[in-house]
Design an enzyme around this catalytic site. Sequence first.
Site, PDB file in Angstrom:
ATOM      1  CG  ASP A  40      -2.048   0.975   1.142  1.00  0.00           C
ATOM      2  OD1 ASP A  40      -3.202   0.541   1.109  1.00  0.00           O
ATOM      3  OD2 ASP A  40      -1.774   2.202   1.112  1.00  0.00           O
ATOM      4  CG  ASN A  72     -11.995  -0.133   4.364  1.00  0.00           C
ATOM      5  OD1 ASN A  72     -12.344  -0.514   5.478  1.00  0.00           O
ATOM      6  ND2 ASN A  72     -10.820   0.439   4.140  1.00  0.00           N
ATOM      7  CD  GLN A  84     -14.773   0.083  -2.020  1.00  0.00           C
ATOM      8  OE1 GLN A  84     -15.897  -0.168  -1.581  1.00  0.00           O
ATOM      9  NE2 GLN A  84     -14.262  -0.504  -3.094  1.00  0.00           N
ATOM     10  CB  VAL A 100      -9.219   2.282  -4.644  1.00  0.00           C
ATOM     11  CG1 VAL A 100      -9.002   1.722  -6.050  1.00  0.00           C
ATOM     12  CG2 VAL A 100      -8.152   3.314  -4.308  1.00  0.00           C
ATOM     13  CG  HIS A 110      -8.799  -2.701  -2.145  1.00  0.00           C
ATOM     14  ND1 HIS A 110      -9.733  -1.939  -2.826  1.00  0.00           N
ATOM     15  CD2 HIS A 110      -8.536  -2.039  -0.995  1.00  0.00           C
ATOM     16  CE1 HIS A 110     -10.008  -0.848  -2.116  1.00  0.00           C
ATOM     17  NE2 HIS A 110      -9.299  -0.891  -0.985  1.00  0.00           N
ATOM     18  CB  ILE A 111      -8.081  -8.453   0.635  1.00  0.00           C
ATOM     19  CG1 ILE A 111      -9.430  -9.047   0.245  1.00  0.00           C
ATOM     20  CG2 ILE A 111      -7.599  -8.991   1.970  1.00  0.00           C
ATOM     21  CD1 ILE A 111      -9.444 -10.546   0.210  1.00  0.00           C
ATOM     22  CG  HIS A 112      -6.786  -2.696   3.285  1.00  0.00           C
ATOM     23  ND1 HIS A 112      -5.997  -1.580   3.079  1.00  0.00           N
ATOM     24  CD2 HIS A 112      -8.004  -2.391   2.778  1.00  0.00           C
ATOM     25  CE1 HIS A 112      -6.725  -0.640   2.480  1.00  0.00           C
ATOM     26  NE2 HIS A 112      -7.946  -1.105   2.288  1.00  0.00           N
TER      27      HIS A 112
HETATM   28  P1  DGP Z   1      -9.531   1.717   0.652  1.00  0.00           P
HETATM   29  O1  DGP Z   1      -9.519   2.974   1.461  1.00  0.00           O
HETATM   30  O2  DGP Z   1      -9.997   0.495   1.426  1.00  0.00           O
HETATM   31  O3  DGP Z   1     -10.271   1.890  -0.663  1.00  0.00           O
HETATM   32  O4  DGP Z   1      -8.018   1.445   0.314  1.00  0.00           O
HETATM   33  C1  DGP Z   1      -7.359   1.947  -0.806  1.00  0.00           C
HETATM   34  C2  DGP Z   1      -5.886   1.853  -0.528  1.00  0.00           C
HETATM   35  O5  DGP Z   1      -5.195   1.967  -1.752  1.00  0.00           O
HETATM   36  C3  DGP Z   1      -5.347   2.961   0.374  1.00  0.00           C
HETATM   37  O6  DGP Z   1      -4.843   2.379   1.574  1.00  0.00           O
HETATM   38  C4  DGP Z   1      -4.234   3.608  -0.415  1.00  0.00           C
HETATM   39  C5  DGP Z   1      -3.984   2.617  -1.534  1.00  0.00           C
HETATM   40  N1  DGP Z   1      -3.604   3.219  -2.797  1.00  0.00           N
HETATM   41  C6  DGP Z   1      -4.280   4.174  -3.476  1.00  0.00           C
HETATM   42  N2  DGP Z   1      -3.642   4.476  -4.621  1.00  0.00           N
HETATM   43  C7  DGP Z   1      -2.549   3.664  -4.657  1.00  0.00           C
HETATM   44  C8  DGP Z   1      -1.503   3.519  -5.611  1.00  0.00           C
HETATM   45  O7  DGP Z   1      -1.432   4.155  -6.661  1.00  0.00           O
HETATM   46  N3  DGP Z   1      -0.547   2.591  -5.313  1.00  0.00           N
HETATM   47  C9  DGP Z   1      -0.595   1.837  -4.158  1.00  0.00           C
HETATM   48  N4  DGP Z   1       0.397   0.964  -3.968  1.00  0.00           N
HETATM   49  N5  DGP Z   1      -1.567   1.960  -3.259  1.00  0.00           N
HETATM   50  C10 DGP Z   1      -2.531   2.865  -3.514  1.00  0.00           C
END
Ligand code: DGP
Length: 113
Positions: free
Chosen positions: A31, A86, A93, A95, A99-101
């Site tokens: 992330d 999320n 959320q 994005v 996705h799974i964190h």
């Molecule tokens: P959420 O808030 O659950 O939708 O998580 C989205 C996550 O994606 C957030 O923790 C930051 C990450 N993220 C957003 N843009 C990018 C990117 O361009 N590259 C990476 N590696 N992570 C990203």
Amino acid sequence: MTKETIFTSILNGKIKCDEVYSDELCLAFRDIQPQAPTHILVIPRKNISSLKEAEEKDINLLGHLLFVGSKIAKEEGLENWRTVINTGETAGQTVFHLHIHIIGGRDMTWPPG
Ligand code: DGP
């Protein structure tokens, strides 16, 4: 129609990521805004906006994402970790590509904010 997101660009290689795992169904990478020493995202190659849009035909894929997340967590040396999905804007959320964190490497509290 499912919209393309920043994760679509990561999947098709237009945007670089710090990849930790890849197979025919999913990709995992670090992330960009880590919330803990280890913070990895596991995303399906299939564009599903969120868990809300997942269908019964996606059951095996959803299980695969969880299993891969667990495998990666163990490979990262984690004994304890949190798996977060999320779902929807007010749940955090940002994005809209499922996705799974995988978050670990520090003590955590419950309930989350
Ligand atoms: P959420 O808030 O659950 O939708 O998580 C989205 C996550 O994606 C957030 O923790 C930051 C990450 N993220 C957003 N843009 C990018 C990117 O361009 N590259 C990476 N590696 N992570 C990203």
